[in-house]
Design an enzyme around this catalytic site. Structure first.
Site, PDB file in Angstrom:
ATOM      1  N   CYS B 114      -1.440   0.959  -1.687  1.00  0.00           N
ATOM      2  CA  CYS B 114      -1.460   0.900  -0.223  1.00  0.00           C
ATOM      3  C   CYS B 114      -1.881   2.283   0.227  1.00  0.00           C
ATOM      4  O   CYS B 114      -1.082   3.214   0.225  1.00  0.00           O
ATOM      5  CB  CYS B 114      -0.095   0.532   0.346  1.00  0.00           C
ATOM      6  N   SER B 118       2.819   2.181   2.294  1.00  0.00           N
ATOM      7  CA  SER B 118       3.581   1.801   1.107  1.00  0.00           C
ATOM      8  C   SER B 118       3.793   0.293   1.022  1.00  0.00           C
ATOM      9  O   SER B 118       4.774  -0.159   0.451  1.00  0.00           O
ATOM     10  CB  SER B 118       4.942   2.488   1.138  1.00  0.00           C
ATOM     11  N   CYS B 119       2.881  -0.479   1.621  1.00  0.00           N
ATOM     12  CA  CYS B 119       3.051  -1.928   1.618  1.00  0.00           C
ATOM     13  C   CYS B 119       3.098  -2.435   0.180  1.00  0.00           C
ATOM     14  O   CYS B 119       2.300  -2.016  -0.655  1.00  0.00           O
ATOM     15  CB  CYS B 119       1.922  -2.599   2.395  1.00  0.00           C
TER      16      CYS B 119
END
Lengths: 103, 213
Positions: B114, B118-119
């Site tokens: 990501c 921080s997906c």
């Protein structure tokens, strides 16, 4: 203009620190504050708002703060924007907590 | 007390693990106190969120992968409609963002990043590791995926095509890694234990269990 959060291909990136990191209590708390505020049940913030708040941190802060520090800075900003708390209230509470920590 | 400015890449320095070392940690405590005092959140909200965070592991991801390895029809359904396939195994993903499942083969290898934040498919893998959220991983995975994978000990043959998937808040990815060779007679339950978190991000491949020496 490239913005500070848009890290893909960012020049000068070094080796990856692959060490596993046990989340500290305050990091768990930061995560829990976000998840609680963003839960469908509460709906006080949206994840997109959180991202906007993180992405608009001043570049030096974005670079130097750790992951969950960025989250905390962003939540604080959103709570102030939404007039749920004031910065003065947070500062005052921090001072009180500081005294409790001194024992 | 130092804020640690000027250590941009040093995100996980030990000093940060101490709750008292970061002024922001204190501000989190202050926010918790204020928000509960004002009735915006309850202590139970926070407690259950922490519980959910610490109890979630990559087990559900591994369950999907192991079933896909032993059941080709399930694999096809998993790739076509991940949420519906997960529901078959009792994993409820209805309240989460879209999920894509991508298959690694001997011809193509996927790795997930990501770049913006921080997906991550937390609902299947638990909270993301620190390195996944690090500025270096986010910067380099799209620019030099083979170099990144090499740091994780994965050297792919040049003929294997590498595809990097950049997650977003609305779309998360799970990698369906390759089944390790020599595991044809291994049970589904044992296969689950071979499926690592890192292999479902795509930075490594699952290894067959070590043979008895």
């Amino acid at each position: 203009m490239t913005r500070v959060h848009d890290r893909g291909g960012w020049p000068g990136a070094g080796p990856i620190d692959r060490q596993e990191h046990q989340l500290a209590d305050w990091e768990l708390l930061a995560d829990a504050l976000v998840q609680s505020l963003a839960s469908p049940h509460r709906g006080i913030i949206r994840i997109d708002e959180l991202r906007r708040a993180i992405e608009s941190l001043p570049s030096p802060d974005y670079e130097s703060l750790s992951y969950y520090e960025r989250w905390i800075a962003a939540v604080e900003r959103l709570m102030i924007e939404k007039k749920i708390v004031t910065r003065e209230e947070i500062d005052a509470k921090v001072a009180t907590l500081g005294e409790e920590c001194r024992e | 007390m130092s804020q640690g400015h000027g250590h941009g890449h040093d995100e996980h320095a030990p000093i940060r693990h101490d709750g008292h070392s970061s002024p922001l940690a204190r501000r989190a405590r202050a926010l918790e106190a204020l928000l509960t005092e004002k009735g915006v959140l309850t202590p139970a909200d926070i407690r259950s969120a922490i519980d959910a965070l610490v109890s979630r592991t990559p087990a559900d991801g591994a369950k999907l992968v192991a079933r896909a390895w032993v059941d080709p029809a399930f694999k096809a359904r998993l790739l076509a409609d991940p949420k519906a396939a997960a529901a078959e195994l009792g994993i409820d993903l209805t309240s989460y963002a879209r999920l894509g499942v991508v298959e690694n083969t001997d011809k193509v290898h996927h790795v997930v990043v990501c770049t913006l934040c921080s997906c991550y498919p937390r609902m299947l893998l638990g909270p993301p590791p620190a390195w996944y959220k690090s500025l270096n991983y986010r910067a380099r995975t799209v620019a030099d995926p083979r170099g990144v994978m090499r740091e994780f000990g994965l050297e792919l043959p040049p003929k294997v095509e590498v595809r990097v998937l950049d997650s977003t808040a609305d779309m998360r990815y799970l990698v369906l890694p390759r089944r390790p060779p020599g595991t044809e007679h291994v049970s589904e339950a044992e296969l689950r234990s071979l499926v690592t978190r890192d292999s479902m991000i795509g930075v490594s491949n699952p290894q067959p269990e070590r043979a008895h020496v």
